[in-house]
Design a protein around this motif. Structure first.
Motif, PDB file in Angstrom:
ATOM      1  N   PRO A 116     -12.129  27.165 -24.855  1.00 16.74           N
ATOM      2  CA  PRO A 116     -12.943  26.711 -23.721  1.00 16.74           C
ATOM      3  C   PRO A 116     -12.188  26.678 -22.399  1.00 16.74           C
ATOM      4  N   ALA A 117     -12.924  26.898 -21.324  1.00 18.32           N
ATOM      5  CA  ALA A 117     -12.397  26.614 -19.996  1.00 18.32           C
ATOM      6  C   ALA A 117     -12.278  25.100 -19.865  1.00 18.32           C
ATOM      7  N   ALA A 118     -11.397  24.653 -18.984  1.00 16.83           N
ATOM      8  CA  ALA A 118     -11.174  23.215 -18.854  1.00 16.83           C
ATOM      9  C   ALA A 118     -10.985  22.836 -17.391  1.00 16.83           C
ATOM     10  N   HIS A 119     -11.348  21.608 -17.105  1.00 15.75           N
ATOM     11  CA  HIS A 119     -11.199  21.056 -15.758  1.00 15.75           C
ATOM     12  C   HIS A 119     -10.705  19.629 -15.879  1.00 15.75           C
ATOM     13  N   MET A 120      -9.745  19.258 -15.034  1.00 15.40           N
ATOM     14  CA  MET A 120      -9.270  17.885 -14.972  1.00 15.40           C
ATOM     15  C   MET A 120      -8.851  17.587 -13.552  1.00 15.40           C
ATOM     16  N   ASN A 121      -9.175  16.408 -13.078  1.00 11.38           N
ATOM     17  CA  ASN A 121      -8.621  15.961 -11.815  1.00 11.38           C
ATOM     18  C   ASN A 121      -8.564  14.447 -11.783  1.00 11.38           C
ATOM     19  N   THR A 122      -7.560  13.934 -11.106  1.00 11.22           N
ATOM     20  CA  THR A 122      -7.481  12.495 -10.826  1.00 11.22           C
ATOM     21  C   THR A 122      -6.977  12.343  -9.404  1.00 11.22           C
ATOM     22  N   ARG A 123      -7.391  11.263  -8.745  1.00 13.59           N
ATOM     23  CA  ARG A 123      -7.085  11.119  -7.330  1.00 13.59           C
ATOM     24  C   ARG A 123      -7.071   9.646  -6.929  1.00 13.59           C
ATOM     25  N   LEU A 124      -6.426   9.380  -5.813  1.00 13.03           N
ATOM     26  CA  LEU A 124      -6.406   8.062  -5.192  1.00 13.03           C
ATOM     27  C   LEU A 124      -6.760   8.244  -3.726  1.00 13.03           C
ATOM     28  N   ILE A 125      -7.700   7.455  -3.227  1.00 13.07           N
ATOM     29  CA  ILE A 125      -8.168   7.594  -1.853  1.00 13.07           C
ATOM     30  C   ILE A 125      -8.157   6.237  -1.163  1.00 13.07           C
ATOM     31  N   TYR A 126      -7.714   6.253   0.082  1.00 14.99           N
ATOM     32  CA  TYR A 126      -7.759   5.066   0.930  1.00 14.99           C
ATOM     33  C   TYR A 126      -8.557   5.386   2.192  1.00 14.99           C
ATOM     34  N   THR A 127      -9.497   4.524   2.517  1.00 16.04           N
ATOM     35  CA  THR A 127     -10.113   4.454   3.844  1.00 16.04           C
ATOM     36  C   THR A 127      -9.978   2.981   4.232  1.00 16.04           C
ATOM     37  N   SER A 128     -11.079   2.340   4.608  1.00 11.60           N
ATOM     38  CA  SER A 128     -11.031   0.880   4.701  1.00 11.60           C
ATOM     39  C   SER A 128     -11.128   0.294   3.305  1.00 11.60           C
ATOM     40  N   LYS A 129     -11.486   1.159   2.344  1.00 10.66           N
ATOM     41  CA  LYS A 129     -11.529   0.790   0.940  1.00 10.66           C
ATOM     42  C   LYS A 129     -10.469   1.599   0.195  1.00 10.66           C
ATOM     43  N   GLN A 130     -10.327   1.305  -1.096  1.00 12.13           N
ATOM     44  CA  GLN A 130      -9.360   2.042  -1.920  1.00 12.13           C
ATOM     45  C   GLN A 130      -9.962   2.231  -3.296  1.00 12.13           C
ATOM     46  N   TRP A 131      -9.817   3.430  -3.860  1.00 10.92           N
ATOM     47  CA  TRP A 131     -10.352   3.654  -5.201  1.00 10.92           C
ATOM     48  C   TRP A 131      -9.677   4.856  -5.859  1.00 10.92           C
ATOM     49  N   PHE A 132      -9.778   4.875  -7.195  1.00 14.58           N
ATOM     50  CA  PHE A 132      -9.358   6.004  -8.010  1.00 14.58           C
ATOM     51  C   PHE A 132     -10.602   6.764  -8.467  1.00 14.58           C
ATOM     52  N   GLY A 133     -10.413   8.029  -8.766  1.00 13.69           N
ATOM     53  CA  GLY A 133     -11.491   8.829  -9.323  1.00 13.69           C
ATOM     54  C   GLY A 133     -10.915   9.955 -10.155  1.00 13.69           C
ATOM     55  N   GLY A 134     -11.783  10.618 -10.895  1.00 11.52           N
ATOM     56  CA  GLY A 134     -11.328  11.765 -11.669  1.00 11.52           C
ATOM     57  C   GLY A 134     -12.073  11.933 -12.970  1.00 11.52           C
ATOM     58  N   GLY A 135     -11.405  12.588 -13.918  1.00  5.85           N
ATOM     59  CA  GLY A 135     -11.997  12.830 -15.222  1.00  5.85           C
ATOM     60  C   GLY A 135     -11.577  14.163 -15.785  1.00  5.85           C
ATOM     61  N   MET A 136     -12.268  14.563 -16.838  1.00  6.46           N
ATOM     62  CA  MET A 136     -12.009  15.847 -17.488  1.00  6.46           C
ATOM     63  C   MET A 136     -13.278  16.317 -18.153  1.00  6.46           C
ATOM     64  N   ASP A 137     -13.441  17.623 -18.250  1.00  2.00           N
ATOM     65  CA  ASP A 137     -14.571  18.175 -18.997  1.00  2.00           C
ATOM     66  C   ASP A 137     -14.204  19.567 -19.483  1.00  2.00           C
ATOM     67  N   PHE A 138     -14.925  20.027 -20.489  1.00  7.63           N
ATOM     68  CA  PHE A 138     -14.601  21.281 -21.160  1.00  7.63           C
ATOM     69  C   PHE A 138     -15.845  22.159 -21.239  1.00  7.63           C
TER      70      PHE A 138
ATOM     71  N   MET B  67       0.823  -1.214   0.000  1.00  6.21           N
ATOM     72  CA  MET B  67       0.000   0.000   0.000  1.00  6.21           C
ATOM     73  C   MET B  67       0.857   1.264   0.000  1.00  6.21           C
ATOM     74  N   GLU B  68       1.917   1.291   0.786  1.00  5.29           N
ATOM     75  CA  GLU B  68       2.774   2.474   0.847  1.00  5.29           C
ATOM     76  C   GLU B  68       3.463   2.730  -0.489  1.00  5.29           C
ATOM     77  N   GLU B  69       3.844   1.668  -1.180  1.00  7.99           N
ATOM     78  CA  GLU B  69       4.458   1.826  -2.493  1.00  7.99           C
ATOM     79  C   GLU B  69       3.450   2.370  -3.498  1.00  7.99           C
ATOM     80  N   GLN B  70       2.204   1.924  -3.397  1.00  5.80           N
ATOM     81  CA  GLN B  70       1.153   2.442  -4.272  1.00  5.80           C
ATOM     82  C   GLN B  70       0.950   3.937  -4.043  1.00  5.80           C
ATOM     83  N   LYS B  71       0.895   4.330  -2.797  1.00  6.54           N
ATOM     84  CA  LYS B  71       0.729   5.745  -2.476  1.00  6.54           C
ATOM     85  C   LYS B  71       1.878   6.572  -3.045  1.00  6.54           C
ATOM     86  N   LYS B  72       3.094   6.058  -2.904  1.00  7.37           N
ATOM     87  CA  LYS B  72       4.277   6.763  -3.392  1.00  7.37           C
ATOM     88  C   LYS B  72       4.224   6.926  -4.910  1.00  7.37           C
ATOM     89  N   GLN B  73       3.883   5.845  -5.614  1.00  6.70           N
ATOM     90  CA  GLN B  73       3.812   5.901  -7.074  1.00  6.70           C
ATOM     91  C   GLN B  73       2.760   6.904  -7.540  1.00  6.70           C
TER      92      GLN B  73
END
Length: 274
Positions: A108-130, A1-7
């Motif tokens: 156009p204005a633009a938005h992008m974000n990507t993230r990684l979150i850990y609680t008792s679960k783990q997941w990625f999220g994000g996306g982009m839109d214009f 898990m710590e290596e994943q967070k670092k990457q």
């Protein structure tokens, strides 16, 4: 898990550096001297982040945040974060977020974000839109075809699913109108393969930069009118309304005692309501 967070954190920082370098090159090509502000902040409960903001003659204001925060959520918000209730509110989160407001009403204005979150679960999220002020069908086709190509490399179901989620999410309920022309939005992504989900998340960030650079170069040197500028400022009001009323990133940042200036980085420098 710590290596994943670092990457993950290293990737978010590397993507930030590449985006900032690319945007500054555009400003240099336009023979302007942009103002660049870098702000570091610490979260009282653990972790922190850095904001890079560019003010130029192509980018009126573009902000890129990277963050890595951890600690314990307040009891009042534990139930709003998946897995936090089963983990005594402990969490770790890292990500990159970008919002760009352009000088030209034709870019156009633009938005992008990507993230990684850990609680008792783990997941990625994000996306982009214009969010164009004036819809260009060729741009719209290019954007969505490029995003679909990126998604199809991982799963043929990703694009239609994440596009629908984007269209549903970036919708101003009180005005009954979409924020822009969409893109993709995904959350709670855990396919069972952290490696594949991370590759997809990296691909989303890289695709955004390629797409947006193409769109910017298509329109940045075109002339525009005072009327078009006025319409741009009014359209930005919708952007502000969405981010303050509905945006999950804004809510998550505030719920986890994030830096207010970094959270509100998405606000445009000038805006009008009529």
């Amino acid at each position: 898990m710590e290596e994943q967070k670092k990457q993950a954190f290293e990737w978010f920082c590397a993507l930030r550096d590449k985006i900032v370098e690319s945007f500054l090159l555009i400003e240099e090509q336009a023979f302007t001297g942009p103002k660049v502000e870098k702000r570091k902040w610490n979260r009282p409960g653990g972790g922190g982040g850095e904001s890079t903001i560019i003010y130029g003659n192509v980018f009126e204001k573009v902000g890129v945040n990277v963050s890595k925060v951890h600690g314990k959520l307040a009891d009042s918000v534990i139930n709003e974060i998946p897995g936090a209730g089963e983990n005594n509110g402990e969490f770790w989160a890292s990500g990159i977020s970008l919002v760009s407001h352009m000088q030209s009403p034709l870019v156009p204005a633009a938005h992008m974000n990507t993230r990684l979150i850990y609680t008792s679960k783990q997941w990625f999220g994000g996306g982009m839109d214009f969010t164009p002020i004036y819809r260009d069908e060729e741009d719209c086709k290019y954007i969505h075809e490029s995003i679909k190509t990126t998604c199809d490399k991982f799963d043929a179901e990703y694009y239609p699913k994440f596009k629908e989620q984007c269209d549903s999410y970036f919708f101003l309920q009180h005005r009954k109108e979409p924020r822009g022309i969409g893109g993709i939005f995904y959350d709670n992504l855990n396919s069972g393969s952290w490696k594949n989900d991370f590759k997809f998340t990296k691909a989303v960030g890289a695709a955004f930069l390629e797409i947006y650079l193409h769109i910017i170069h298509q329109h940045m040197r075109k002339s525009w009118t005072k009327e078009q500028r006025e319409n741009q400022l009014i359209k930005r009001g919708r952007y502000v309304e969405f981010n303050l009323l509905y945006d999950r990133g804004t809510r998550f940042g505030l719920m986890t005692d994030g830096n207010p200036d970094a959270i509100m980085m998405s606000m445009p420098p000038l805006v009008k309501w009529m």
